[in-house]
Scaffold this motif. Structure first.
Motif, mmCIF file in Angstrom:
data_model
loop_
_atom_site.group_PDB
_atom_site.id
_atom_site.type_symbol
_atom_site.label_atom_id
_atom_site.label_comp_id
_atom_site.label_asym_id
_atom_site.label_seq_id
_atom_site.Cartn_x
_atom_site.Cartn_y
_atom_site.Cartn_z
ATOM 1 N N ARG A 116 0.829 -1.210 0.000
ATOM 2 C CA ARG A 116 0.000 0.000 0.000
ATOM 3 C C ARG A 116 0.860 1.255 0.000
ATOM 4 N NH1 ARG A 116 -3.297 -1.392 4.537
ATOM 5 N NH2 ARG A 116 -4.313 -3.088 3.506
ATOM 6 N N GLU A 117 1.894 1.267 0.847
ATOM 7 C CA GLU A 117 2.816 2.405 0.886
ATOM 8 C C GLU A 117 3.466 2.621 -0.476
ATOM 9 O OE1 GLU A 117 4.750 2.972 5.303
ATOM 10 O OE2 GLU A 117 5.699 1.548 3.965
ATOM 11 N N MET A 118 3.944 1.546 -1.072
ATOM 12 C CA MET A 118 4.631 1.643 -2.356
ATOM 13 C C MET A 118 3.694 2.168 -3.436
ATOM 14 S SD MET A 118 7.305 1.481 -4.155
ATOM 15 C CE MET A 118 8.446 0.743 -3.035
ATOM 16 N N LEU A 119 2.471 1.673 -3.474
ATOM 17 C CA LEU A 119 1.508 2.149 -4.470
ATOM 18 C C LEU A 119 1.187 3.623 -4.263
ATOM 19 C CD1 LEU A 119 -0.924 -0.880 -4.614
ATOM 20 C CD2 LEU A 119 0.571 -0.079 -6.442
ATOM 21 N N TYR A 120 1.060 4.048 -3.027
ATOM 22 C CA TYR A 120 0.759 5.442 -2.725
ATOM 23 C C TYR A 120 1.902 6.339 -3.203
ATOM 24 C CZ TYR A 120 -0.195 9.713 -0.123
ATOM 25 O OH TYR A 120 -0.417 11.013 0.222
ATOM 26 N N PHE A 121 3.123 6.004 -2.833
ATOM 27 C CA PHE A 121 4.262 6.825 -3.223
ATOM 28 C C PHE A 121 4.499 6.786 -4.736
ATOM 29 C CE2 PHE A 121 5.459 6.201 1.349
ATOM 30 C CZ PHE A 121 5.179 7.512 1.708
ATOM 31 N N GLN A 122 4.242 5.652 -5.358
ATOM 32 C CA GLN A 122 4.367 5.591 -6.819
ATOM 33 C C GLN A 122 3.313 6.489 -7.456
ATOM 34 O OE1 GLN A 122 6.877 4.078 -8.598
ATOM 35 N NE2 GLN A 122 5.999 5.325 -10.218
#
Length: 96
Positions: free
Chosen positions: A75-81
């Motif tokens: 979730r963090e990675m998708l948000y930052f991407q």
């Protein structure tokens, strides 16, 4: 990036995530109903876990914790991407 900066971004993500999920619960009826069902069913799941022997219980709880952690990291990675992609798009459109 400094570690302090990354920690600050993660804290910001947590706050955004909490607010987004709160909004989702109040605006998406299907999501809200599914969440309510899961909360009710969790009592049955706890009963099933209690029936396991100690080794299996430990295995399952460790698996559940790791699975939750992986979902959070994703979730963090998708948000930052998404943030990066937004900036790229705004630059492409010459807005920034």
């Amino acid at each position: 990036m400094s570690r302090e900066y990354i920690d600050h971004l993660k804290q910001l993500f947590t706050e955004v995530h909490e607010n987004t999920m709160k909004d989702l619960r109040s605006t998406d009826k299907e999501y809200s109903e599914i969440l309510r069902s899961i909360i009710e069913e969790s009592k049955n799941v706890e009963g099933i876990i209690d029936c396991l022997d100690d080794e299996d219980k430990e295995f399952f709880l460790r698996y559940k914790e790791r699975r939750g952690r992986i979902e959070w990291i994703e979730r963090e990675m998708l948000y930052f991407q998404g943030l990066k992609d937004c900036v790229k798009l705004l630059r492409f459109l010459e807005i920034i």
